[in-house]
Design an enzyme around this catalytic site. Structure first.
Site, PDB file in Angstrom:
ATOM      1  CG  HIS A 267     -13.122   4.667 -19.016  1.00  0.00           C
ATOM      2  ND1 HIS A 267     -13.154   3.463 -18.640  1.00  0.00           N
ATOM      3  CD2 HIS A 267     -12.706   4.982 -20.136  1.00  0.00           C
ATOM      4  CE1 HIS A 267     -13.050   2.915 -19.054  1.00  0.00           C
ATOM      5  NE2 HIS A 267     -12.756   3.058 -20.409  1.00  0.00           N
TER       6      HIS A 267
ATOM      7  CD  GLU B 291     -12.255  -4.242 -29.722  1.00  0.00           C
ATOM      8  OE1 GLU B 291     -11.233  -4.424 -28.798  1.00  0.00           O
ATOM      9  OE2 GLU B 291     -13.619  -3.036 -29.745  1.00  0.00           O
TER      10      GLU B 291
ATOM     11  N   GLY C  63       0.600  -1.174  -0.142  1.00  0.00           N
ATOM     12  CA  GLY C  63       0.261   0.305  -0.128  1.00  0.00           C
ATOM     13  C   GLY C  63       0.276   0.899  -0.108  1.00  0.00           C
TER      14      GLY C  63
ATOM     15  CB  CYS D  53     -15.825   2.536 -21.720  1.00  0.00           C
ATOM     16  SG  CYS D  53     -14.403   2.517 -23.633  1.00  0.00           S
ATOM     17  CG  LEU D  54     -16.604  -3.809 -24.110  1.00  0.00           C
ATOM     18  CD1 LEU D  54     -16.854  -3.467 -25.536  1.00  0.00           C
ATOM     19  CD2 LEU D  54     -15.665  -4.605 -23.496  1.00  0.00           C
TER      20      LEU D  54
ATOM     21  N   GLY E 122       1.212   3.451  -2.437  1.00  0.00           N
ATOM     22  CA  GLY E 122       0.090   4.329  -2.976  1.00  0.00           C
ATOM     23  C   GLY E 122      -0.526   5.439  -1.851  1.00  0.00           C
TER      24      GLY E 122
ATOM     25  CB  ILE F 199      17.813  -5.995 -10.724  1.00  0.00           C
ATOM     26  CG1 ILE F 199      19.545  -5.863 -11.157  1.00  0.00           C
ATOM     27  CG2 ILE F 199      17.029  -6.717 -11.722  1.00  0.00           C
ATOM     28  CD1 ILE F 199      19.916  -6.578 -11.712  1.00  0.00           C
TER      29      ILE F 199
ATOM     30  CD  GLU G 272     -14.205   4.048 -14.957  1.00  0.00           C
ATOM     31  OE1 GLU G 272     -13.121   3.681 -15.204  1.00  0.00           O
ATOM     32  OE2 GLU G 272     -15.379   4.651 -15.218  1.00  0.00           O
TER      33      GLU G 272
ATOM     34  CD  GLU H  89       3.091   4.419  -4.680  1.00  0.00           C
ATOM     35  OE1 GLU H  89       3.833   3.390  -5.446  1.00  0.00           O
ATOM     36  OE2 GLU H  89       2.561   5.077  -4.931  1.00  0.00           O
TER      37      GLU H  89
END
Length: 539
Positions: free
Chosen positions: A509, A407, A20, A383-384, A22, A151, A511, A143
């Site tokens: 979108h 599509e 966590g 969207c979709l 973020g 690595i 959201e 962050e």
């Protein structure tokens, strides 16, 4: 680049991924904004992809899209939801993007024939990326993706080590998020993983100033003392980060440990009173909800919850507004059939079909939308989800047999969803869609207009295919209303059904713009409709 006096907070993680970082970075920014500091956040990701736009959501979670069309890491969604920050191209860099820029410089001859190396050329590019965001901000959080010891992360860690040396200890601090596991067999919290993680950091020249210790329970004082002693950190700078029921509690937990006050002292910042009233009210409102609505999310990436992270949170925001708990039922679209769709969606109060790419699961989404339409269950398509709603109406109401998107079926006799002409010659997948904010004009008297309470809006997009305007008359005759268009190109943005209590689908979108303190109108409306449906079913 000129020095503007910005203070820097570098956030690293250790032991295991998905602790966590973020959320921790976003919560720190939340607290610093609550003290009226001008704050920004940046994510530096160690993977070699130039951006996450072509990555499978099963591997990396959702792609968060910014106003300026950057396809970024999902943590930028946390940053925007927890703060007033609006992120963009400069807020997310990957190893691939950094190396790409260095290689382009080398090809142009910018390095005057010198040998190009990780140090100093890659690390200098990273430091330039950090400074490139700083102007106008008092504090910048950075962050570092991945885990100490990976690595891939080493160039970023080396760059921030150099950065602190250059700006000085009163201008930059290191916050390290680690893990303190509880071992049931021993009945103890164990500090060794944190000790080893800090040792890894110190081996490359970074001494953490603050430790955030993730655990499934509060940290006793003796555990904090032990961590402080072995990690060379002041005891009051060992901050407990136990599990919480609601992620929006995290800033309040950090505030209770005085994290923001510690940071302002370490960075020699002026004292400003903390104002967390709205955030406290939000958490109290969430805890006071007693009624629960069940939303079925019918998608193709539902087995990995982070694939729809912003969407999950936006639904919760809608619940906060109505004092409703939102229970998400994730339904795998590929497993829906005509025989089981009613059983799979039994008892839900709303059906949502989210975005996605590719043919897999499309027929299941169409089945779910047909069920929502015929059973008059509140429906939101994104969207979709809009494209599938158009296909469903075309096939089952307008009588256009085998209607589809090119599509999914290039040979469909009714290409109700298709590429616009300028997209047809594009072969590269990365960054070639309609991305970022586009204007939308709403039709007065529609559900969309009532929800937004304005005629002109702007929303973020991430898609390539559009509704084929040649079929609009047939779709309208079948009861589908176009309630929002992109006026510059006359492209469909929102559709509704006139014969349904709450049926709306959008090409964008929403959201990405929803916030816990300011839920998006479409999610407020959808969750509110689900609440009404739930109460009607309960009698």
């Amino acid at each position: 680049m000129t020095d503007n006096g910005t203070r820097y907070i570098f956030v690293t993680g250790g032991v295991v991924s998905s602790l966590g970082k973020g959320l921790a970075a976003a919560s720190i920014a939340n607290l610093l904004e609550a003290r009226q500091f001008r704050v920004t956040i940046q994510k530096l990701d160690p993977y070699i992809n130039v951006d996450p736009g072509t990555m499978n959501p099963f591997q990396h979670g959702e792609v968060f899209v910014t106003e300026d069309g950057a396809e970024t890491d999902l943590d930028l969604g946390h940053y925007e939801r927890f703060t007033s920050i609006r992120t963009g191209q400069k807020n997310n860099y990957t190893t691939g993007r950094i190396y790409n820029q260095v290689i382009e410089r080398e090809r142009r001859g910018d390095y005057l024939g010198g040998t190009v190396q990780v140090i100093p050329h890659i690390t200098d590019e990273i430091k330039d990326a950090i400074r490139g965001l700083s102007d106008g901000y008092e504090i910048q959080l950075v962050e570092i993706g991945g885990t100490v010891g990976d690595i891939e992360s080493l160039p970023f860690l080396e760059a921030i080590r150099q950065f602190r040396l250059e700006v000085g200890p009163r201008r930059a601090i290191f916050v390290h998020l680690s893990f303190v596991p509880f071992i049931p067999g021993a009945g103890e919290l164990k500090t060794k993983p944190t000790q080893h993680s800090v040792r890894e950091l110190r081996a490359i020249g970074i001494q953490p100033d603050i430790l955030l210790c993730r655990s499934d329970r509060p940290l006793p004082a003796e555990i904090k003392r032990k961590i402080a002693l072995f990690c060379n950190v002041s005891e009051d700078q060992v901050i407990a980060a136990p599990d919480v029921e609601n992620i929006y509690e995290v800033p309040l937990r950090f505030a209770s440990e005085g994290l923001d006050e510690i940071i302002t002292k370490l960075l020699d910042l002026p004292f400003r009173k903390r104002r967390l009233g709205p955030w406290q009210s939000l958490v109290e409102r969430a805890k006071s909800a007693t009624e629960t609505v069940t939303i079925a999310m019918v998608g193709k990436y539902v087995s990995y919850e982070d694939s729809y992270k912003s969407l999950n949170e936006a639904l919760r925001h809608g619940g906060f507004h109505h004092r409703l708990n939102v229970d998400l039922r994730f339904v795998e679209a590929e497993q829906l059939t005509p025989d089981n769709v009613a059983r799979q969606l039994e008892g839900v109060d709303g059906i949502l079909v989210p975005g996605g790419f590719g043919e897999r699961g499309i027929e299941g989404m169409i089945l779910a939308i047909r069920h929502a339409r015929e059973q008059r269950i509140p429906f939101l398509g994104i969207c979709l989800g809009l494209q599938c709603a158009v296909i469903e109406t075309a096939r089952h109401v307008a009588g256009l047999d085998r209607a589809n998107s090119t599509e999914f079926d290039p040979d469909t006799p009714h290409n109700v969803i298709d590429l616009i002409p300028e997209q047809r010659q594009i072969r590269d997948l990365g960054g070639t869609m309609r991305l970022g904010a586009y204007p939308c004009r709403l039709t007065p008297g529609t559900l969309a207009h009532a929800l937004y309470e304005t005629q002109n809006i702007s929303e973020r997009h991430r898609h390539r295919y559009e509704v084929n305007n040649e079929y609009l008359d047939r779709l309208r005759e079948a009861g589908m209303k176009v309630s929002g268009i992109y006026p510059d190109a006359d492209l469909v943005e929102i559709v509704e059904r006139e014969d349904h209590p709450w049926f709306l689908a959008c090409q964008f979108h929403p959201e990405f713009k929803s916030r816990p303190l300011d839920p998006h109108p479409l999610f407020k409306g959808f969750v509110g409709a689900a609440g009404r449906y739930h109460r009607e079913r309960a009698g």
